[in-house]
Design a protein around this motif. Sequence first.
Motif, PDB file in Angstrom:
ATOM      1  N   PRO A 158     -31.117 -67.665  29.235  1.00 38.69           N
ATOM      2  CA  PRO A 158     -30.006 -68.629  29.179  1.00 38.69           C
ATOM      3  C   PRO A 158     -30.177 -69.673  28.068  1.00 38.69           C
ATOM      4  O   PRO A 158     -29.198 -70.061  27.417  1.00 38.69           O
ATOM      5  CB  PRO A 158     -30.022 -69.290  30.554  1.00 38.69           C
ATOM      6  CG  PRO A 158     -30.665 -68.287  31.449  1.00 38.69           C
ATOM      7  CD  PRO A 158     -31.669 -67.577  30.590  1.00 38.69           C
ATOM      8  N   VAL A 159     -31.416 -70.105  27.822  1.00 33.00           N
ATOM      9  CA  VAL A 159     -31.648 -71.078  26.747  1.00 33.00           C
ATOM     10  C   VAL A 159     -31.348 -70.441  25.388  1.00 33.00           C
ATOM     11  O   VAL A 159     -30.695 -71.059  24.530  1.00 33.00           O
ATOM     12  CB  VAL A 159     -33.089 -71.630  26.802  1.00 33.00           C
ATOM     13  CG1 VAL A 159     -33.436 -72.395  25.538  1.00 33.00           C
ATOM     14  CG2 VAL A 159     -33.275 -72.507  28.025  1.00 33.00           C
ATOM     15  N   LEU A 160     -31.791 -69.211  25.189  1.00 35.47           N
ATOM     16  CA  LEU A 160     -31.485 -68.522  23.934  1.00 35.47           C
ATOM     17  C   LEU A 160     -29.978 -68.314  23.769  1.00 35.47           C
ATOM     18  O   LEU A 160     -29.444 -68.443  22.663  1.00 35.47           O
ATOM     19  CB  LEU A 160     -32.211 -67.180  23.869  1.00 35.47           C
ATOM     20  CG  LEU A 160     -33.711 -67.245  23.603  1.00 35.47           C
ATOM     21  CD1 LEU A 160     -34.321 -65.854  23.620  1.00 35.47           C
ATOM     22  CD2 LEU A 160     -34.001 -67.928  22.287  1.00 35.47           C
ATOM     23  N   GLY A 161     -29.298 -68.006  24.859  1.00 38.53           N
ATOM     24  CA  GLY A 161     -27.844 -67.863  24.809  1.00 38.53           C
ATOM     25  C   GLY A 161     -27.167 -69.170  24.448  1.00 38.53           C
ATOM     26  O   GLY A 161     -26.210 -69.190  23.666  1.00 38.53           O
ATOM     27  N   LEU A 162     -27.659 -70.289  24.998  1.00 38.04           N
ATOM     28  CA  LEU A 162     -27.095 -71.603  24.687  1.00 38.04           C
ATOM     29  C   LEU A 162     -27.330 -71.968  23.214  1.00 38.04           C
ATOM     30  O   LEU A 162     -26.431 -72.482  22.543  1.00 38.04           O
ATOM     31  CB  LEU A 162     -27.711 -72.661  25.607  1.00 38.04           C
ATOM     32  CG  LEU A 162     -27.110 -74.048  25.526  1.00 38.04           C
ATOM     33  CD1 LEU A 162     -25.648 -74.015  25.938  1.00 38.04           C
ATOM     34  CD2 LEU A 162     -27.883 -74.998  26.421  1.00 38.04           C
ATOM     35  N   VAL A 163     -28.516 -71.684  22.712  1.00 32.80           N
ATOM     36  CA  VAL A 163     -28.809 -71.942  21.293  1.00 32.80           C
ATOM     37  C   VAL A 163     -27.886 -71.104  20.409  1.00 32.80           C
ATOM     38  O   VAL A 163     -27.324 -71.606  19.418  1.00 32.80           O
ATOM     39  CB  VAL A 163     -30.296 -71.659  20.975  1.00 32.80           C
ATOM     40  CG1 VAL A 163     -30.554 -71.628  19.485  1.00 32.80           C
ATOM     41  CG2 VAL A 163     -31.186 -72.690  21.658  1.00 32.80           C
ATOM     42  N   ALA A 164     -27.686 -69.832  20.757  1.00 30.89           N
ATOM     43  CA  ALA A 164     -26.785 -68.979  19.976  1.00 30.89           C
ATOM     44  C   ALA A 164     -25.355 -69.508  20.018  1.00 30.89           C
ATOM     45  O   ALA A 164     -24.642 -69.477  19.009  1.00 30.89           O
ATOM     46  CB  ALA A 164     -26.838 -67.548  20.499  1.00 30.89           C
ATOM     47  N   LEU A 165     -24.928 -70.035  21.175  1.00 31.25           N
ATOM     48  CA  LEU A 165     -23.587 -70.598  21.300  1.00 31.25           C
ATOM     49  C   LEU A 165     -23.429 -71.840  20.418  1.00 31.25           C
ATOM     50  O   LEU A 165     -22.417 -72.000  19.729  1.00 31.25           O
ATOM     51  CB  LEU A 165     -23.289 -70.942  22.760  1.00 31.25           C
ATOM     52  CG  LEU A 165     -21.914 -71.549  23.032  1.00 31.25           C
ATOM     53  CD1 LEU A 165     -20.821 -70.537  22.739  1.00 31.25           C
ATOM     54  CD2 LEU A 165     -21.831 -72.026  24.468  1.00 31.25           C
ATOM     55  N   VAL A 166     -24.434 -72.701  20.403  1.00 33.80           N
ATOM     56  CA  VAL A 166     -24.384 -73.905  19.567  1.00 33.80           C
ATOM     57  C   VAL A 166     -24.311 -73.514  18.091  1.00 33.80           C
ATOM     58  O   VAL A 166     -23.522 -74.074  17.317  1.00 33.80           O
ATOM     59  CB  VAL A 166     -25.589 -74.826  19.854  1.00 33.80           C
ATOM     60  CG1 VAL A 166     -25.724 -75.908  18.798  1.00 33.80           C
ATOM     61  CG2 VAL A 166     -25.465 -75.435  21.234  1.00 33.80           C
TER      62      VAL A 166
END
Length: 189
Positions: A58-66
């Motif tokens: 989820p953290v990697l997904g959030l970084v990719a979204l940002v």
Amino acid sequence: MNDRTARANRVGLTLVGLLLTLAGAAALTRALGLYGPPGPLVPADVRRLADTQVWLWPVLGLVALVVALLALRWLFVQARPGGVTYLDLEPDTGHGTTRLGARAAAGAIEEELDHGPYGERVHAGFRGAPTDPGLALNISLPGDADPAAAGRRAQQGVARLRHALESDRLPAVIRIRAAHGRAAHPIPH
């Protein structure tokens, strides 16, 4: 594109380029065996961490979204018109500020040149900074028009605009496009 946007582009693209260059160089040296034995790019302890920690994906997904949102914002900034919205008429801000809408000044020269003898279509706009603008004048002529006469008329219009703005220095680029196979004739002024 204004100076602030251009500067942000240069800094952002330089940082992204450096980051991607470093990542590519590290991957290449690892794959060629120049930095440790050749093998997987992701070390075993990092693979174990990814398998055991629930929060990682989820953290990697959030970084990719940002990163995606920042890239989208950058694209929208590129699409924004880069024209000047107002002209600073008082060069010394110690004496106050006098501003004129750039669209009003451009509209005045368009109105003057639109009613020419050949039925020209004129589009004017300002580029650069409000304190040091430049005029871009695009003139479309019908096939029977004389581009040289239209150019002289446009130069006279620019001179009158300079006089009205009380500006000795207003760089202008006049582009004339004639119909029926005549080439465009840029006239630097």
